[in-house]
Design a protein around this motif. Structure first.
Motif, mmCIF file in Angstrom:
data_model
loop_
_atom_site.group_PDB
_atom_site.id
_atom_site.type_symbol
_atom_site.label_atom_id
_atom_site.label_comp_id
_atom_site.label_asym_id
_atom_site.label_seq_id
_atom_site.Cartn_x
_atom_site.Cartn_y
_atom_site.Cartn_z
ATOM 1 N N ARG A 111 -0.010 4.757 -2.346
ATOM 2 C CA ARG A 111 1.426 4.894 -2.599
ATOM 3 C C ARG A 111 2.268 3.969 -1.734
ATOM 4 N NH1 ARG A 111 2.841 9.657 -5.401
ATOM 5 N NH2 ARG A 111 4.957 8.817 -5.396
ATOM 6 N N MET A 112 1.664 3.167 -0.903
ATOM 7 C CA MET A 112 2.424 2.254 -0.035
ATOM 8 C C MET A 112 2.934 1.059 -0.824
ATOM 9 S SD MET A 112 0.470 2.142 3.618
ATOM 10 C CE MET A 112 1.816 1.181 4.308
ATOM 11 N N SER A 113 4.087 0.574 -0.442
ATOM 12 C CA SER A 113 4.664 -0.613 -1.069
ATOM 13 C C SER A 113 3.923 -1.852 -0.601
ATOM 14 C CB SER A 113 6.141 -0.732 -0.684
ATOM 15 O OG SER A 113 6.621 -2.025 -0.944
ATOM 16 N N PRO A 114 3.447 -2.683 -1.515
ATOM 17 C CA PRO A 114 2.822 -3.942 -1.100
ATOM 18 C C PRO A 114 3.757 -4.804 -0.259
ATOM 19 C CG PRO A 114 2.410 -3.496 -3.421
ATOM 20 C CD PRO A 114 3.411 -2.493 -2.973
ATOM 21 N N GLU A 115 5.050 -4.774 -0.604
ATOM 22 C CA GLU A 115 6.026 -5.548 0.174
ATOM 23 C C GLU A 115 6.129 -5.010 1.596
ATOM 24 O OE1 GLU A 115 7.703 -8.235 -0.468
ATOM 25 O OE2 GLU A 115 7.059 -8.491 -2.545
ATOM 26 N N ALA A 116 6.068 -3.695 1.732
ATOM 27 C CA ALA A 116 6.136 -3.094 3.066
ATOM 28 C C ALA A 116 4.924 -3.489 3.892
ATOM 29 C CB ALA A 116 6.245 -1.580 2.954
ATOM 30 N N ILE A 117 3.752 -3.408 3.279
ATOM 31 C CA ILE A 117 2.530 -3.777 4.002
ATOM 32 C C ILE A 117 2.598 -5.226 4.451
ATOM 33 C CG2 ILE A 117 0.031 -4.060 3.775
ATOM 34 C CD1 ILE A 117 0.082 -1.739 1.767
ATOM 35 N N ARG A 118 3.051 -6.085 3.535
ATOM 36 C CA ARG A 118 3.148 -7.507 3.870
ATOM 37 C C ARG A 118 4.119 -7.733 5.025
ATOM 38 N NH1 ARG A 118 4.723 -9.025 -0.754
ATOM 39 N NH2 ARG A 118 2.613 -9.185 -1.598
ATOM 40 N N ARG A 119 5.269 -7.028 4.979
ATOM 41 C CA ARG A 119 6.278 -7.220 6.020
ATOM 42 C C ARG A 119 5.788 -6.689 7.369
ATOM 43 N NH1 ARG A 119 10.286 -10.856 6.807
ATOM 44 N NH2 ARG A 119 12.065 -9.960 7.898
ATOM 45 N N ILE A 120 5.111 -5.561 7.361
ATOM 46 C CA ILE A 120 4.583 -5.009 8.618
ATOM 47 C C ILE A 120 3.599 -5.989 9.243
ATOM 48 C CG2 ILE A 120 3.218 -3.134 9.621
ATOM 49 C CD1 ILE A 120 4.366 -1.371 7.298
ATOM 50 N N ARG A 121 2.732 -6.554 8.432
ATOM 51 C CA ARG A 121 1.751 -7.508 8.950
ATOM 52 C C ARG A 121 2.426 -8.778 9.462
ATOM 53 N NH1 ARG A 121 -2.762 -6.490 4.156
ATOM 54 N NH2 ARG A 121 -3.737 -4.658 5.146
ATOM 55 N N GLU A 122 3.487 -9.205 8.804
ATOM 56 C CA GLU A 122 4.235 -10.373 9.286
ATOM 57 C C GLU A 122 4.819 -10.098 10.668
ATOM 58 O OE1 GLU A 122 7.162 -11.162 6.325
ATOM 59 O OE2 GLU A 122 5.754 -12.105 4.925
ATOM 60 N N HIS A 123 5.328 -8.898 10.852
ATOM 61 C CA HIS A 123 5.873 -8.539 12.171
ATOM 62 C C HIS A 123 4.769 -8.530 13.228
ATOM 63 C CE1 HIS A 123 10.117 -7.672 11.588
ATOM 64 N NE2 HIS A 123 9.843 -7.059 10.441
ATOM 65 N N ARG A 124 3.630 -8.007 12.880
ATOM 66 C CA ARG A 124 2.525 -7.974 13.861
ATOM 67 C C ARG A 124 2.064 -9.387 14.179
ATOM 68 N NH1 ARG A 124 -1.525 -2.975 13.379
ATOM 69 N NH2 ARG A 124 -1.537 -3.469 15.608
ATOM 70 N N ASP A 125 1.978 -10.245 13.170
ATOM 71 C CA ASP A 125 1.579 -11.632 13.397
ATOM 72 C C ASP A 125 2.590 -12.370 14.277
ATOM 73 O OD1 ASP A 125 -0.642 -11.203 11.848
ATOM 74 O OD2 ASP A 125 0.198 -12.113 10.028
ATOM 75 N N ALA A 126 3.860 -11.947 14.193
ATOM 76 C CA ALA A 126 4.908 -12.578 15.000
ATOM 77 C C ALA A 126 4.958 -12.032 16.422
ATOM 78 C CB ALA A 126 6.270 -12.395 14.326
#
Length: 782
Positions: free
Chosen positions: A643-658
């Motif tokens: 049920r997670m948003s793919p956009e949310a997952i992508r954004r969370i990972r972008e923050h972690r990568d940053a």
């Protein structure tokens, strides 16, 4: 240059009733060696006035009274002014802004009515400053337009007197007023003092006392209760501090609105259209009284719009009276207008006004006999509202305002008068209110947000038209005719070498050329460019920024769960977690009980989300916490992640990568957040209290993390870990999360509810639509 005959209003058998002092040479020569001190040079007329004197009178020096603004000094403000395009040649000739200021522009820090000492070599004082809003609070109008003029004249006398207070020089005081000081009169208005018996000192005292009175009324228990309830109705979910801030905002707005209303009513009770013209009229009386030992000229412009020729065709600063109407028509936002079609709209180009003021400065009026000049067009080159409509319609027919107009045909105005338009607005206002009421019960979604946006657009249009009806209603039916014989006589006395550069005869240009080729393009083209830039900026987004690597541990990204990262809600997650451990019969009974309680839950959530969560978590009483956690790990995790948003997952990972610290802040119970432990650095969730046997008591071990609790938690966490919240991010979907979003520098509203969407638009926050998540597969209960 054509010079048509004077109007007949100020003549008898062709002979002028009054001949003003005329020019006896070239303006540059008449003003050579003079020191002209000006107020209002950061304003529309004052800026061009300074440019004209510096450009055309090389042997004249200037002084400018400019108030500091925050941490910006008066000198810095003037330096910024001189860096504008129109001063470029002057700066280049001087070598630098600093050199131009040193040679010809003396900066005098000060404000109205607290005027500083004036230079003792002042020859001419031009008072361009003043509150130009038609609806200022009554105390502000009097402080600026009455007390300001009195303070200037007092300081001018001091500057021209010896230590005994005796005048040693006779200065020329040039007062820029408005043609509409005539008030609610009709017919011909002569270039002379307006006859009335109003005591400006008594009116000023009353205006200042009114401010204290209204301020005191705003703090009474009765008024504060009304304002608090209004704020609570809109912001209760967000928390008490948000509500209290909004209550104070409403109180200040109420005070201002009451003072505006007080000014309008007092002005109209005495025969003026509004407090602006009323205070300006009393300012003229101050000038006549305190300037009795000076040479005095009073210049009364009508509606000042963009320049016809100087410093270039179409030069304008900001929007003036007619411009929002023109733009709204071009955008298709004004289906009708309540003006009288044959009423005159008295427009005059800014360079004609400035040219006339400079010419007035070069005259020598008789001491104690003020001269009056009307700078208007209606007497000899009238333009009616129907004429403006026809010109504007023609322009936008040939140059469509496509960004707002689209394929919608331009409105055809029939000029029905004010009453039919007001009735139409009343009906439309009721429709918007009903629409918003229905929206409050509509399910959240993109379509609902689209409807809300349409209603907001209608509200904005109604507010715009309502404002103009309130401010300019009487001007739209005007029957004033401003005599301008003195102004025309002054124009005709220009030296032949000055006639082209300094001319200000309002009959020497055509409205067709001015409106089609100069003014309408001057106000529409910059707005189109600004809107195009805003669209590009919105496409990039304002607070939803591209992420760049930062030093780890200096920036955080906080995420809400329900509706932001994951498509679910507290009731649904309760059913996921609770039903599987119940027998089929108890499941059916529990479903029935939850369904019966839903209206109560919804009501509780509208009032206070914390109360709602506590009510919902009471239903966990008796559940085995360990078994619940095991069920989440074994059975629910893949379904929750689905049920997670793919956009949310992508954004969370972008923050972690940053290198950003990722935080999940949710009111969901801790066991249901277990699937996210590998995605977030920190998870803050609701903790279920248990008894000695590990059974849930139905209570939490601490307050739920909602509303202002989230912003407080973020502030505390940031302080402990050296996080810069101004560079941090937050993502949420509900108005209850407003405090959390407000706590960071980069807030993002994700598929928001209507209240949050509106707040985000007001604040300029990014609004993103993250796609709906996949539907939850059927959960097997055994």
């Amino acid at each position: 240059m054509s010079t048509p005959p004077a109007s007949t209003f100020g003549t008898v058998d062709g002979v002028a009733l009054h001949t003003p002092p005329l020019l006896e040479g070239r303006i540059r020569d008449l003003l050579a060696g003079s020191k002209i001190v000006m107020t209002g040079v950061t304003g529309f007329i004052g800026e061009q006035m300074l440019w004209t004197v510096l450009s055309e009178c090389p042997d004249t020096t200037t002084g400018v009274i400019v108030r500091p603004k925050g941490s910006v000094t008066a000198q810095q403000r003037v330096a910024s002014l001189l860096k504008k395009k129109i001063f470029a040649d002057l700066v280049a000739e001087a070598g630098s802004v600093e050199q131009l200021m040193a040679d010809r522009v003396q900066v005098i820090p000060g404000d109205l009515p607290d005027v500083p000492e004036l230079p003792r070599d002042t020859d001419v004082l031009v008072h361009c400053a003043g509150d130009v809003s038609f609806d200022p609070p009554i105390d502000q109008a009097f402080r600026t337009n009455v007390l300001g003029a009195r303070s200037l004249l007092t300081r001018l006398r001091e500057a021209c007197s010896d230590e005994n207070g005796d005048l040693t020089r006779i200065p020329h005081y040039v007062h820029i007023s408005t043609a509409y000081t005539a008030g609610r009169r009709r017919g011909a208005i002569p270039e002379a003092a307006h006859i009335h018996t109003i005591d400006y000192e008594a009116e000023t005292r009353a205006a200042l006392a009114m401010a204290e009175h209204v301020e005191a009324r705003s703090r009474t228990a009765e008024q504060l209760a009304v304002l608090r309830k209004e704020a609570e109705a809109e912001h209760r979910q967000a928390g008490y501090l948000t509500t209290s801030e909004d209550t104070e905002r409403r109180r200040k707005e109420w005070v201002k609105a009451e003072l505006v209303k007080a000014g309008t009513e007092r002005a109209r009770s005495l025969g003026w259209t509004d407090v602006y013209t009323f205070a300006k009229a009393l300012g003229e009386r101050v000038v006549a009284d305190l300037g009795s030992e000076f040479r005095v000229s009073v210049v009364r412009p009508a509606i000042v719009e963009s320049s016809l020729r100087f410093p270039y065709a179409g030069w304008i600063e900001g929007f003036k009276m007619a411009d929002p109407i023109i733009l709204a028509y071009g955008r298709g936002q004004l289906p009708e207008f309540p003006a009288s079609p044959d009423a005159v709209i008295d427009i005059i180009p800014c360079d004609y006004v400035v040219n006339a003021i400079v010419a007035v400065c070069a005259t020598r009026p008789t001491v104690g006999e003020p001269e009056y000049y009307h700078l208007s067009s209606g007497a000899r080159n009238p333009l009616t509202f129907r004429g403006v409509y026809e010109q504007v319609r023609r322009y936008f027919s040939e140059h469509p305002y496509t960004s707002g107009q689209g394929s919608t045909p331009l409105a055809t105005w029939t000029f029905p008068g004010a009453e039919p338009v007001e009735k139409l607005m009343w009906v439309a206002d009721k429709g918007v209110k009903v629409g918003n009421r229905l929206l409050s019960f509509a399910p959240r979604g993109r379509r609902t947000r689209t409807w809300a946006t349409a209603l907001d657009s209608s509200r904005k249009q109604l507010d715009f038209l309502g404002k103009y009806l309130s401010l300019y209603g009487e001007y739209l039916q005007s029957e004033l005719h401003f005599v301008d014989d003195c102004t025309l006589a002054l124009h005709r006395s220009l030296h032949a070498d000055d006639a082209e550069r300094f001319g200000f005869d309002s009959a020497d240009f055509s409205w067709d050329h001015y409106l089609q080729d100069v003014h309408i393009p001057a106000i529409t083209d910059p707005v189109k460019r600004l809107e195009a830039a805003r669209k590009r900026r919105n496409a990039r987004s304002t607070t939803y920024r591209d992420l760049k690597p930062t030093e780890p541990g200096t920036v955080l990204a906080a995420f809400d769960l329900d509706g932001t990262v994951m498509a679910t809600n507290v009731v649904e997650t309760y059913l996921w977690a609770r039903l599987p451990e119940l027998s089929p019969l108890r499941r059916a009974a529990e479903l029935a009980r939850v369904a019966a309680q839903l209206p109560l839950y919804l009501g509780a959530e509208r009032r206070d989300r914390g109360v709602f969560l506590r009510s919902m978590y009471r239903r966990y009483a008796g559940a085995d916490l360990a078994r619940l956690e095991g069920f989440v790990d074994d059975r629910l995790s893949p379904l929750i992640l689905d049920r997670m948003s793919p956009e949310a997952i992508r954004r969370i990972r972008e923050h972690r990568d940053a290198g950003h610290t990722t935080i999940l802040l949710t009111g969901v119970i801790r066991p249901l957040t277990r699937p996210f432990e590998g995605l977030f650095d920190t998870i803050v969730a609701a903790e279920l209290a248990t008894d000695a046997e590990g059974k849930c008591t139905g209570f939490l071990s601490g307050p739920p993390m909602v509303g202002e609790s989230r912003s407080a938690w973020l502030a505390h966490y940031a302080q402990l870990h050296g996080i810069d919240l101004a560079k941090s991010y937050a993502y949420a979907d509900s108005h209850v999360d407003y405090p959390m979003l407000h706590a960071v520098g980069n807030p993002v509203a994700v598929s928001p509810d209507i209240p949050l969407m509106r707040e985000a638009k007001r604040k300029g926050w990014s609004i993103v639509e993250w796609p709906e998540m996949s539907p939850l597969p059927r959960l097997k209960m055994s």
